[in-house]
Design an enzyme around this catalytic site. Structure first.
Site, mmCIF file in Angstrom:
data_model
loop_
_atom_site.group_PDB
_atom_site.id
_atom_site.type_symbol
_atom_site.label_atom_id
_atom_site.label_comp_id
_atom_site.label_asym_id
_atom_site.label_seq_id
_atom_site.Cartn_x
_atom_site.Cartn_y
_atom_site.Cartn_z
ATOM 1 N N GLY A 1 0.821 -1.215 0.000
ATOM 2 C CA GLY A 1 0.000 0.000 0.000
ATOM 3 C C GLY A 1 0.845 1.251 0.000
ATOM 4 O O GLY A 1 2.032 1.220 -0.336
ATOM 5 N N HIS B 1 2.513 4.648 -4.870
ATOM 6 C CA HIS B 1 3.097 5.798 -5.575
ATOM 7 C C HIS B 1 3.202 5.415 -7.050
ATOM 8 O O HIS B 1 2.792 4.297 -7.442
ATOM 9 C CB HIS B 1 4.457 6.169 -4.972
ATOM 10 C CG HIS B 1 5.376 4.997 -4.836
ATOM 11 N ND1 HIS B 1 5.955 4.370 -5.917
ATOM 12 C CD2 HIS B 1 5.798 4.312 -3.747
ATOM 13 C CE1 HIS B 1 6.705 3.377 -5.502
ATOM 14 N NE2 HIS B 1 6.619 3.302 -4.182
ATOM 15 N N HIS C 1 4.500 1.904 -7.991
ATOM 16 C CA HIS C 1 3.508 0.812 -7.910
ATOM 17 C C HIS C 1 2.544 0.900 -9.088
ATOM 18 O O HIS C 1 2.191 -0.121 -9.692
ATOM 19 C CB HIS C 1 2.642 0.942 -6.651
ATOM 20 C CG HIS C 1 3.368 0.762 -5.358
ATOM 21 N ND1 HIS C 1 3.499 1.764 -4.438
ATOM 22 C CD2 HIS C 1 3.968 -0.328 -4.834
ATOM 23 C CE1 HIS C 1 4.149 1.311 -3.378
ATOM 24 N NE2 HIS C 1 4.453 0.045 -3.595
ATOM 25 N N GLY D 1 9.187 -4.224 -8.455
ATOM 26 C CA GLY D 1 10.040 -3.123 -8.888
ATOM 27 C C GLY D 1 11.513 -3.417 -8.663
ATOM 28 O O GLY D 1 11.889 -4.074 -7.692
ATOM 29 N N GLU D 2 12.341 -2.899 -9.564
ATOM 30 C CA GLU D 2 13.797 -3.084 -9.422
ATOM 31 C C GLU D 2 14.378 -2.223 -8.302
ATOM 32 O O GLU D 2 15.533 -2.349 -7.971
ATOM 33 C CB GLU D 2 14.497 -2.752 -10.742
ATOM 34 C CG GLU D 2 14.288 -3.821 -11.788
ATOM 35 C CD GLU D 2 15.085 -3.582 -13.049
ATOM 36 O OE1 GLU D 2 15.684 -2.487 -13.191
ATOM 37 O OE2 GLU D 2 15.103 -4.484 -13.909
ATOM 38 N N ASP E 1 13.755 -2.528 -5.282
ATOM 39 C CA ASP E 1 14.135 -3.558 -4.306
ATOM 40 C C ASP E 1 14.772 -4.705 -5.090
ATOM 41 O O ASP E 1 14.198 -5.790 -5.205
ATOM 42 C CB ASP E 1 12.896 -4.020 -3.536
ATOM 43 C CG ASP E 1 12.298 -2.885 -2.731
ATOM 44 O OD1 ASP E 1 12.994 -2.366 -1.850
ATOM 45 O OD2 ASP E 1 11.159 -2.491 -3.008
ATOM 46 N N GLN F 1 15.453 -7.960 -3.307
ATOM 47 C CA GLN F 1 14.173 -8.665 -3.116
ATOM 48 C C GLN F 1 13.755 -9.365 -4.408
ATOM 49 O O GLN F 1 13.315 -10.524 -4.389
ATOM 50 C CB GLN F 1 13.100 -7.657 -2.690
ATOM 51 C CG GLN F 1 11.684 -8.186 -2.787
ATOM 52 C CD GLN F 1 10.652 -7.232 -2.226
ATOM 53 O OE1 GLN F 1 10.480 -7.165 -1.018
ATOM 54 N NE2 GLN F 1 9.948 -6.495 -3.084
ATOM 55 N N SER G 1 9.330 5.722 -3.473
ATOM 56 C CA SER G 1 9.212 4.771 -2.370
ATOM 57 C C SER G 1 8.118 5.270 -1.433
ATOM 58 O O SER G 1 7.965 6.481 -1.242
ATOM 59 C CB SER G 1 10.548 4.713 -1.615
ATOM 60 O OG SER G 1 10.362 4.123 -0.356
HETATM 61 O O1 PAF Z 1 8.070 -4.760 -1.875
HETATM 62 C C1 PAF Z 1 7.085 -4.833 -1.118
HETATM 63 O O2 PAF Z 1 6.242 -3.933 -1.057
HETATM 64 C C2 PAF Z 1 6.929 -6.052 -0.224
HETATM 65 O O3 PAF Z 1 8.152 -6.531 0.196
HETATM 66 C C3 PAF Z 1 6.099 -7.179 -0.879
HETATM 67 C C4 PAF Z 1 6.783 -7.725 -2.110
HETATM 68 C C5 PAF Z 1 4.708 -6.655 -1.241
HETATM 69 C C6 PAF Z 1 5.920 -8.337 0.108
HETATM 70 O O4 PAF Z 1 5.281 -7.925 1.278
#
Ligand code: PAF
Length: 279
Positions: free
Chosen positions: A28, A31, A34, A146-147, A149, A152, A184
């Site tokens: 949530g 921005h 997203h 998104g890149e 992160d 991640q 972010s």
């Molecule tokens: O990047 C994020 O917003 C979070 O780490 C995700 C991938 C939604 C997992 O909670």
């Protein structure tokens, strides 16, 4: 737009929904970064699902979890502007975790031992837990991340492949503000003064990139440290260049041929991260 509070109701609905299904998991406080993921999912799939869930197990710092920004009503308006057909999943914690709110333990092949993983203990086990839960429960054909992160993204891609899940993981470019600051949700927690300084992370990465092929990596590190020592409002947490997709730090004595620069810094208590392809 259809909003689902439970995975059971959503799974039932998905059984009649047209495929391919694209999923955009979020926490949530949406921005433009997203929204660009959701737009891409809409372009590439017949159906699109986005989740809004602040996953408690990926926060090693309870204050960070408590202070994480939320704006559900505004988020829903933004999603609806993209398409009224998007499905939105907004669960409570127990819909995902039941009574035991803890992460599972995944073999992340060491990708979680550096940078964000080293600084935020258990963070990526939490991310892997919630994301694999989504991928197994809703079986999206594509999932978008998104890149910004980047670590991640590599970890999710790794776990998706090692568990042989059917979803294609798609990384999408960082969306930046005019001054270069990577978008972010945490940016909205910055004071006006901190916001003015926040683009220094990108400035440092660009400075590194422009010299990357000319001088050894060791000198780049020295310059980045010197650059942040001059900034009153920002404290550098780490700067590192790794192989493009390995997260392994490159050799200190060589100029950067290929690689990705990663940076994390504090503005007051707010921690921001950014990264840039060096090639
Ligand atoms: O990047 C994020 O917003 C979070 O780490 C995700 C991938 C939604 C997992 O909670």
């Amino acid at each position: 737009m259809k909003v689902f509070k439970t995975s059971q109701s959503l799974v039932e609905y998905l059984s009649i929904e047209t495929r391919p299904l694209g999923m955009v998991p979020t926490m949530g406080a949406l921005h433009l970064g997203h929204l660009s993921l959701i737009e891409r999912a809409v372009e590439e799939n017949q159906s699109v699902l986005t989740s809004i869930f602040v996953d408690p197990t990926q926060f090693n710092d309870k204050n960070d979890l408590v202070n994480y920004p939320t704006s559900i009503d505004e988020d829903l308006l933004q999603i609806e502007k993209i398409s009224k057909k998007i499905l939105v999943y907004i669960p409570e914690v127990d819909d995902i975790y039941g009574n035991i709110v803890e992460s599972k333990s995944f073999d992340l092949a060491g990708l979680d031992q550096v940078m964000e993983g080293e600084k935020r203990s258990g963070h990526f086990q939490g991310v892997a837990t919630v994301v694999t839960h989504f991928l197994k429960t809703f079986t999206p054909d594509r999932a978008y991340f998104g890149e910004k992160d980047f670590q991640q993204l590599l970890i999710i891609d790794h776990i998706n492949r090692s568990l042989k899940l059917k979803t294609k993981i798609i990384g999408c470019p960082i969306v930046r503000e005019k001054d270069g600051l990577a978008m972010s949700s945490r940016n909205r927690m910055l004071t006006p003064d901190q916001r003015n300084q926040a683009s220094k992370l990108f400035e440092a990465l660009q400075m590194v990139k422009s010299n990357a092929k000319k001088v050894p990596y060791r000198s780049l590190k020295t310059s980045v440290n010197a650059f942040f020592e001059k900034q009153d409002e920002i404290t550098l947490d780490y700067f590192m260049i790794t192989g493009p997709n390995t997260l392994k730090e490159i050799h200190l004595e060589q100029p950067v041929d290929q690689g990705r620069g990663f940076i994390a810094a504090y503005l007051g208590k707010i921690r921001l991260i950014d990264n840039l392809d060096m090639s």
